[in-house]
Enzyme design. Structure first.
Site, PDB file in Angstrom:
ATOM      1  N   ASP A  68       0.720  -1.244  -0.052  1.00 58.28           N
ATOM      2  CA  ASP A  68       0.081  -0.072  -0.024  1.00 58.28           C
ATOM      3  C   ASP A  68       0.879   1.368   0.213  1.00 58.28           C
ATOM      4  O   ASP A  68       2.083   1.217   0.128  1.00 58.28           O
ATOM      5  CB  ASP A  68      -1.077  -0.035   1.183  1.00 58.28           C
ATOM      6  N   ASN A 115      -6.854  -3.273  14.628  1.00 56.55           N
ATOM      7  CA  ASN A 115      -8.340  -3.510  14.124  1.00 56.55           C
ATOM      8  C   ASN A 115      -8.542  -4.688  13.190  1.00 56.55           C
ATOM      9  O   ASN A 115      -9.567  -5.077  12.715  1.00 56.55           O
ATOM     10  CB  ASN A 115      -9.002  -2.101  13.781  1.00 56.55           C
ATOM     11  N   HIS A 158      -6.856  -5.285  10.372  1.00 53.71           N
ATOM     12  CA  HIS A 158      -6.706  -4.887   8.865  1.00 53.71           C
ATOM     13  C   HIS A 158      -5.260  -5.430   8.427  1.00 53.71           C
ATOM     14  O   HIS A 158      -4.383  -5.730   9.162  1.00 53.71           O
ATOM     15  CB  HIS A 158      -6.884  -3.172   8.419  1.00 53.71           C
ATOM     16  N   GLU A 170      -9.664  -2.252   5.586  1.00 60.48           N
ATOM     17  CA  GLU A 170     -10.108  -1.951   6.826  1.00 60.48           C
ATOM     18  C   GLU A 170     -11.520  -2.628   7.263  1.00 60.48           C
ATOM     19  O   GLU A 170     -11.964  -3.183   6.099  1.00 60.48           O
ATOM     20  CB  GLU A 170     -10.368  -0.215   6.885  1.00 60.48           C
TER      21      GLU A 170
HETATM   22  P1  PGA Z   1       2.578  -1.587  12.590  1.00 61.46           P
HETATM   23  O1  PGA Z   1       1.314  -1.725  11.513  1.00 61.46           O
HETATM   24  O2  PGA Z   1       3.405  -2.810  12.023  1.00 61.46           O
HETATM   25  O3  PGA Z   1       3.056  -0.290  12.618  1.00 61.46           O
HETATM   26  O4  PGA Z   1       1.951  -2.089  13.904  1.00 61.46           O
HETATM   27  C1  PGA Z   1       0.797  -2.913  11.177  1.00 61.46           C
HETATM   28  C2  PGA Z   1      -0.361  -2.493  10.295  1.00 61.46           C
HETATM   29  O5  PGA Z   1      -1.070  -1.619  10.542  1.00 61.46           O
HETATM   30  O6  PGA Z   1      -0.690  -3.356   9.541  1.00 61.46           O
END
Ligand code: PGA
Length: 239
Positions: free
Chosen positions: A67, A134, A136, A141
């Site tokens: 992304d 969450n 995702h 999302e």
């Molecule tokens: P993080 O994010 O590695 O900064 O915890 C992971 C994600 O949001 O997929």
């Protein structure tokens, strides 16, 4: 889904780097799907070390990131292209590396172009994933549906809150991103998901033990035949 639990985050990174290294050694022209965020940083550090020691050659490897933020200048230090240059691209000898262009004039066309580019390389051999608190994966999302292909997506408030630590304030976190879709991710031959920290425990529980639901997008990974999940004890604490 194979789940391994390790004592701490550095062991997760060691194990992840072992799997990625084995993939490159076994298939020097691998196509890798890559992730940003705090989770993969120590894994990339280990891959860079192996490259600098002459053990790992990336010259045949192509990468596609999950992304990119929309509207953040590509030279902004929190753009995902900047992140990837800093942590990996500028330090190894990749054949090619791609991210979606979050500044494209026609974002819908950019989503389609990115999806087609992945397909034209023959698809992703190994996709590395983190997981949001969450649930995702990429910027897919929680919602009412799974979105199949690469898409333009609105970040949820919980993601904006989670990512504000990388910016001066929540106001500066971009509100949209281009993300590989759930179908794009599931098309990978093999998936490697890493999670560390207590704040991931509930999402991990839903992914491993819960029903498949778009309310926890990671739960769909149960439908993929080759998923390896590497957790530290905190992320595994509710299992
Ligand atoms: P993080 O994010 O590695 O900064 O915890 C992971 C994600 O949001 O997929």
């Amino acid at each position: 889904m194979i789940v391994h639990v390790f004592g701490d985050a550095s062991q997760v990174a060691k194990a992840a780097a072992s799997i990625l290294s084995a993939q490159i050694l076994r298939k020097p022209d691998s196509v890798l799907g890559l992730a940003t965020g705090a989770t993969p940083v120590a894994t990339y550090e280990r891959l860079v070390k192996l490259h600098k020691k002459g053990i790992l050659d990336f010259s045949g490897v192509t990468t596609f990131n999950l992304d990119e933020y929309v509207g953040l200048p590509s030279d902004h230090q929190e753009s995902y292209i900047s992140f990837m240059k800093r942590h990996l691209f500028d330090q190894v000898n990749l054949k090619a590396s791609y991210l979606p262009d979050g500044n494209a004039k026609d974002l819908a066309a950019e989503c389609q172009r990115y999806e087609e580019l992945i397909t034209s390389t023959g698809g992703i051999d190994l996709q590395l994933l983190g997981i949001g608190s969450n649930g995702h994966i990429g910027f897919n999302e929680p919602g009412d549906n799974f979105v199949f292909g690469t898409n333009l997506t609105d970040l949820t408030q919980s993601t904006i809150e989670a990512n504000k630590r990388f910016f001066d304030s929540a106001d500066q976190v971009p509100r949209q991103a281009i993300s590989m879709g759930i179908g794009t991710i599931l098309s990978a031959q093999e998936i490697l998901l890493l999670a560390m920290g207590k704040n991931k425990a509930e999402a991990v529980l839903g992914m491993v033990r819960g029903d498949i639901t778009p309310k926890n997008p990671s739960s769909i990974l149960k439908g993929h035949p080759r998923v390896t999940v590497l957790l530290d004890e905190d992320a595994a604490s509710l299992l």
